[in-house]
Enzyme design. Sequence first.
Site, mmCIF file in Angstrom:
data_model
loop_
_atom_site.group_PDB
_atom_site.id
_atom_site.type_symbol
_atom_site.label_atom_id
_atom_site.label_comp_id
_atom_site.label_asym_id
_atom_site.label_seq_id
_atom_site.Cartn_x
_atom_site.Cartn_y
_atom_site.Cartn_z
ATOM 1 N N THR A 1 -19.179 -31.483 23.852
ATOM 2 C CA THR A 1 -19.414 -32.877 23.341
ATOM 3 C C THR A 1 -20.734 -33.029 22.956
ATOM 4 O O THR A 1 -21.130 -34.098 22.260
ATOM 5 C CB THR A 1 -18.823 -33.922 24.312
ATOM 6 O OG1 THR A 1 -19.704 -33.858 25.331
ATOM 7 C CG2 THR A 1 -17.502 -33.907 24.494
ATOM 8 N N ASP A 2 -22.003 -32.362 23.460
ATOM 9 C CA ASP A 2 -23.200 -32.579 23.204
ATOM 10 C C ASP A 2 -23.689 -32.577 21.785
ATOM 11 O O ASP A 2 -24.387 -33.562 21.139
ATOM 12 C CB ASP A 2 -24.263 -31.580 23.924
ATOM 13 C CG ASP A 2 -24.431 -32.241 25.389
ATOM 14 O OD1 ASP A 2 -23.730 -33.160 25.901
ATOM 15 O OD2 ASP A 2 -24.946 -31.516 26.123
ATOM 16 N N LYS B 1 -21.667 -39.467 19.937
ATOM 17 C CA LYS B 1 -21.586 -39.746 21.219
ATOM 18 C C LYS B 1 -22.482 -40.559 21.692
ATOM 19 O O LYS B 1 -23.620 -40.538 21.379
ATOM 20 C CB LYS B 1 -21.814 -38.412 21.847
ATOM 21 C CG LYS B 1 -21.503 -38.104 23.419
ATOM 22 C CD LYS B 1 -21.841 -36.953 23.959
ATOM 23 C CE LYS B 1 -21.663 -36.816 25.600
ATOM 24 N NZ LYS B 1 -21.890 -35.769 25.937
ATOM 25 N N TYR C 1 -20.615 -29.640 36.878
ATOM 26 C CA TYR C 1 -19.621 -28.407 36.669
ATOM 27 C C TYR C 1 -20.344 -27.584 35.617
ATOM 28 O O TYR C 1 -21.448 -27.775 35.289
ATOM 29 C CB TYR C 1 -18.307 -29.198 35.820
ATOM 30 C CG TYR C 1 -18.463 -29.641 34.809
ATOM 31 C CD1 TYR C 1 -18.655 -29.007 33.397
ATOM 32 C CD2 TYR C 1 -18.884 -31.213 34.634
ATOM 33 C CE1 TYR C 1 -19.146 -29.783 32.355
ATOM 34 C CE2 TYR C 1 -19.021 -31.736 33.650
ATOM 35 C CZ TYR C 1 -19.299 -31.226 32.195
ATOM 36 O OH TYR C 1 -19.430 -31.777 31.116
ATOM 37 N N SER D 1 -22.212 -26.631 24.076
ATOM 38 C CA SER D 1 -22.511 -26.951 22.624
ATOM 39 C C SER D 1 -24.166 -27.309 22.326
ATOM 40 O O SER D 1 -24.548 -27.238 21.271
ATOM 41 C CB SER D 1 -21.690 -27.893 22.380
ATOM 42 O OG SER D 1 -22.035 -29.142 22.842
ATOM 43 N N GLU E 1 -39.190 -51.022 4.473
ATOM 44 C CA GLU E 1 -40.413 -50.913 5.462
ATOM 45 C C GLU E 1 -41.208 -49.978 4.799
ATOM 46 O O GLU E 1 -42.594 -50.264 5.234
ATOM 47 C CB GLU E 1 -40.001 -50.001 6.781
ATOM 48 C CG GLU E 1 -38.615 -50.845 7.511
ATOM 49 C CD GLU E 1 -39.506 -51.808 8.466
ATOM 50 O OE1 GLU E 1 -40.646 -51.967 8.563
ATOM 51 O OE2 GLU E 1 -39.075 -52.935 8.970
ATOM 52 N N THR F 1 -17.143 -28.720 27.606
ATOM 53 C CA THR F 1 -16.776 -29.220 28.808
ATOM 54 C C THR F 1 -14.946 -28.948 28.889
ATOM 55 O O THR F 1 -14.615 -28.852 30.060
ATOM 56 C CB THR F 1 -17.133 -30.856 28.957
ATOM 57 O OG1 THR F 1 -18.427 -30.745 29.115
ATOM 58 C CG2 THR F 1 -16.469 -31.516 30.210
#
Length: 378
Positions: free
Chosen positions: A142-143, A215, A76, A109, A335, A62
Amino acid sequence: MYPAQLRPARSPRAARFALAALLLGAVGALPGAPLQAREMPEAGSATEARKPNVVILATGGTIAGAGADASNSATYQAAKVPVDKLIAAVPAMANVANVRGEQVFQIASESFTDAQLIQLGKRVSQLLKQDDVDGVVITHGTDTLEETALFLNLVVRSDKPIVVVGSMRPSTAISADGALNLLDAVTAASSKEAVGKGVLVTMNDYIQAGRDVTKRTNIVPSAFSSQWGPLGMVVEGKTYFFRAPYKRHNTSSEFDIDTIDSLPLVAIVYGSGNMFPGAYTAAVDAGAKAIVNAGTGNGSVPGYLVDTLKDVRQKGTLVIRSSRVGDGFVLRNAEQPDDKYDWVVAHDFNPQKAKILAAVALTKTSDTKELQRIFWEY
């Protein structure tokens, strides 16, 4: 001019001003005192403070995106603007460092592959071995930015600053965040205080640890944060650090990108209600060397899937319990009886970061005790 021995005696007031002038030459201007012009060293002289040399490796995303209209902040096309234009758009970087750029990739990305991670890591390592490179900045979508930041934190054996940076809005949008993020990244990469602090991420004024940051939203500029908090901030061209990384990274790492040419396949299976056992067996059939179980809560495994995962492990594929919950960490033998089943817990790594660490660790060992040590130490 009078010869020295014939100079008229100074009044006490004049003598005080003369003494003040001498002091100014030694310690600088006093509050409220008039400033006098001083002779400055010529540009390039030995006395001029050398600006750091920073290389920007551009990969797309981006921060290199463009929209059809200035109002398009979320609609975009990523990876359109080349690195030379990114640099030209932020002339203030020239006041911070000597900056040059390389276009490594031009992709969104989410399209990053392991092969590209390795290629990028090797280039970062090569650059930081050069005496004329003081820091590296990677512009990134950013992904998957957090995965790349962790990968570099694990495998690049240098204490020089490595900063990964992106933006949530394209450069064409009103109130785009990329230019300031990039300036902050170059500022951090130029900072002596950043040396030895691992891979950093500069977004939205904050300096985040590449190991910890994730993120958390897909829209606003404040998308990146860590449950353990930022390392510091960049404010008006200055870095402010308030904590340092504790876990092993970079020069203290046992992993070295120079010896890594491929990564084993690691799969993630996302936990939910009413899960399908075939997701695990499909990953094994595809050649996965490890499966990260992104379980609910404390990395939980439903009772009806325990036998499936036990069988997966008995056939040679590693099982790593992580959690789909954003914060916290998975407790070993809580767990599930991990010791009994020979499973590994991801500690505080989210599933996507656990996948990266597992893949890197598997280049060294497949022993579960060693893998668990690695998850504790890194």
